[in-house]
Design a protein around this motif. Structure first.
Motif, PDB file in Angstrom:
ATOM      1  N   SER A  83      31.040  18.937  25.817  1.00  0.00           N
ATOM      2  CA  SER A  83      30.987  17.800  24.907  1.00  0.00           C
ATOM      3  C   SER A  83      31.441  16.537  25.614  1.00  0.00           C
ATOM      4  CB  SER A  83      31.827  18.038  23.643  1.00  0.00           C
ATOM      5  OG  SER A  83      33.188  18.121  23.970  1.00  0.00           O
ATOM      6  N   ILE A  84      31.003  15.400  25.066  1.00  0.00           N
ATOM      7  CA  ILE A  84      31.428  14.078  25.522  1.00  0.00           C
ATOM      8  C   ILE A  84      31.969  13.378  24.293  1.00  0.00           C
ATOM      9  CG2 ILE A  84      30.761  11.931  26.659  1.00  0.00           C
ATOM     10  CD1 ILE A  84      28.162  13.345  27.528  1.00  0.00           C
ATOM     11  N   VAL A  85      33.163  12.818  24.398  1.00  0.00           N
ATOM     12  CA  VAL A  85      33.733  12.113  23.251  1.00  0.00           C
ATOM     13  C   VAL A  85      34.207  10.724  23.656  1.00  0.00           C
ATOM     14  CG1 VAL A  85      34.415  14.217  22.034  1.00  0.00           C
ATOM     15  CG2 VAL A  85      36.033  13.116  23.566  1.00  0.00           C
ATOM     16  N   THR A  86      34.224   9.853  22.671  1.00  0.00           N
ATOM     17  CA  THR A  86      34.816   8.525  22.770  1.00  0.00           C
ATOM     18  C   THR A  86      35.354   8.216  21.386  1.00  0.00           C
ATOM     19  OG1 THR A  86      34.451   6.241  23.522  1.00  0.00           O
ATOM     20  CG2 THR A  86      32.649   7.303  22.312  1.00  0.00           C
ATOM     21  N   VAL A  87      35.803   7.004  21.160  1.00  0.00           N
ATOM     22  CA  VAL A  87      36.325   6.688  19.830  1.00  0.00           C
ATOM     23  C   VAL A  87      35.192   6.754  18.811  1.00  0.00           C
ATOM     24  CG1 VAL A  87      38.234   5.295  20.697  1.00  0.00           C
ATOM     25  CG2 VAL A  87      36.060   4.189  20.177  1.00  0.00           C
ATOM     26  N   PRO A  88      35.485   7.120  17.564  1.00  0.00           N
ATOM     27  CA  PRO A  88      34.420   7.294  16.567  1.00  0.00           C
ATOM     28  C   PRO A  88      33.559   6.047  16.332  1.00  0.00           C
ATOM     29  CG  PRO A  88      36.454   8.262  15.776  1.00  0.00           C
ATOM     30  CD  PRO A  88      36.788   7.526  17.040  1.00  0.00           C
ATOM     31  N   THR A  89      34.119   4.861  16.559  1.00  0.00           N
ATOM     32  CA  THR A  89      33.348   3.636  16.329  1.00  0.00           C
ATOM     33  C   THR A  89      32.452   3.275  17.501  1.00  0.00           C
ATOM     34  OG1 THR A  89      35.201   2.325  17.173  1.00  0.00           O
ATOM     35  CG2 THR A  89      35.064   2.644  14.767  1.00  0.00           C
ATOM     36  N   ASP A  90      32.506   4.036  18.587  1.00  0.00           N
ATOM     37  CA  ASP A  90      31.706   3.776  19.795  1.00  0.00           C
ATOM     38  C   ASP A  90      31.972   2.389  20.383  1.00  0.00           C
ATOM     39  OD1 ASP A  90      30.525   6.279  19.775  1.00  0.00           O
ATOM     40  OD2 ASP A  90      28.843   5.620  18.550  1.00  0.00           O
ATOM     41  N   THR A  91      33.186   1.858  20.228  1.00  0.00           N
ATOM     42  CA  THR A  91      33.502   0.539  20.776  1.00  0.00           C
ATOM     43  C   THR A  91      34.251   0.609  22.098  1.00  0.00           C
ATOM     44  OG1 THR A  91      35.505   0.503  19.437  1.00  0.00           O
ATOM     45  CG2 THR A  91      33.563  -0.622  18.532  1.00  0.00           C
ATOM     46  N   SER A  92      34.613   1.798  22.539  1.00  0.00           N
ATOM     47  CA  SER A  92      35.389   1.953  23.763  1.00  0.00           C
ATOM     48  C   SER A  92      34.474   2.099  24.973  1.00  0.00           C
ATOM     49  CB  SER A  92      36.282   3.189  23.650  1.00  0.00           C
ATOM     50  OG  SER A  92      36.996   3.396  24.856  1.00  0.00           O
ATOM     51  N   ARG A  93      35.032   1.775  26.140  1.00  0.00           N
ATOM     52  CA  ARG A  93      34.331   2.005  27.407  1.00  0.00           C
ATOM     53  C   ARG A  93      34.923   3.212  28.131  1.00  0.00           C
ATOM     54  NH1 ARG A  93      34.350  -3.580  30.427  1.00  0.00           N
ATOM     55  NH2 ARG A  93      36.358  -3.867  29.404  1.00  0.00           N
ATOM     56  N   LYS A  94      35.686   4.024  27.391  1.00  0.00           N
ATOM     57  CA  LYS A  94      36.314   5.217  27.950  1.00  0.00           C
ATOM     58  C   LYS A  94      35.731   6.456  27.286  1.00  0.00           C
ATOM     59  CE  LYS A  94      40.525   2.640  28.773  1.00  0.00           C
ATOM     60  NZ  LYS A  94      41.946   2.500  28.479  1.00  0.00           N
ATOM     61  N   PHE A  95      35.522   7.487  28.092  1.00  0.00           N
ATOM     62  CA  PHE A  95      34.930   8.741  27.628  1.00  0.00           C
ATOM     63  C   PHE A  95      35.773   9.904  28.134  1.00  0.00           C
ATOM     64  CE2 PHE A  95      31.573   5.672  28.203  1.00  0.00           C
ATOM     65  CZ  PHE A  95      30.757   5.834  27.103  1.00  0.00           C
TER      66      PHE A  95
END
Length: 196
Positions: A83-95
């Motif tokens: 899986s690949i995750v980031t913050v739920p709002t997809d506003t981060s540049r971190k994964f």
């Protein structure tokens, strides 16, 4: 949007599929990678990240311009990405990639990927001067003959494809409802009911 699928008369299994990108709400698609890949969006879509989830890999493929160009990044350790995750709002540049190593399939590995250093220029949204910022107004119906979709013609902000800047926040959407559209015969389904 990204999707895994096939071109042809029949849908083939996931393992025999390729990865596709659409920028117009699914009216047209372009193949962006051979083979099926999982993906995640970052920074409101300014970063698209692909990872091979069918076999161990030590790299991801990413684009900063919505698929015009793609680059590989090797994170140095071969894992089977689950899986690949980031913050739920997809506003981060971190994964974060979660996966397993071949020699220890019972242990989960996490790989942190940070794209924050790629650019420190924040995208400019200027509602008073929309021709002098980093965004365009876009409608999901612009590729269709009928400008209305779901009863309205709405315009949304999206970053201009080749701008080298980060968004960093959620933009208010839709920006503008151009018009409400009257229903036509094509907007209705006909049902025939039989009774005894």
């Amino acid at each position: 949007m990204l999707a895994v699928g096939t071109v042809g008369e029949y849908l083939r299994p996931y393992a025999d599929s390729d990865t596709f990108l659409t920028r117009d709400g699914g009216f047209t698609w372009e193949e962006v990678h051979k083979d099926a890949h999982m993906w995640e969006f970052g920074d409101a879509g300014s970063i698209l990240l692909l990872a091979n989830d069918e076999q161990p890999t030590d790299r991801v493929t990413y684009t900063l311009n919505e698929g015009l160009t793609w680059q590989d990044y090797s994170f140095g350790e071969s894992i089977r990405v689950q899986s690949i995750v980031t913050v739920p709002t997809d506003t981060s540049r971190k994964f974060i990639l979660f996966g397993t190593r071949s020699d220890k399939p019972e242990s989960t590995v996490a790989v942190h990927l940070d794209f924050s250093s790629i650019t420190n220029v924040k995208c400019k949204l200027d509602l008073a001067n929309p021709n002098d910022d980093d965004f365009e107004l876009w409608s999901p119906s612009e590729s269709r003959e009928e400008p209305c979709l779901f009863g309205v013609q709405a315009l949304y902000h999206r970053r201009i494809r080749d701008r080298n800047c980060y968004i960093g926040e959620r933009l208010p959407q839709p920006h503008k409802i151009e018009k409400h559209c009257p229903c036509s015969e094509q907007d209705f389904e006909w049902w025939v009911l039989y009774s005894r």
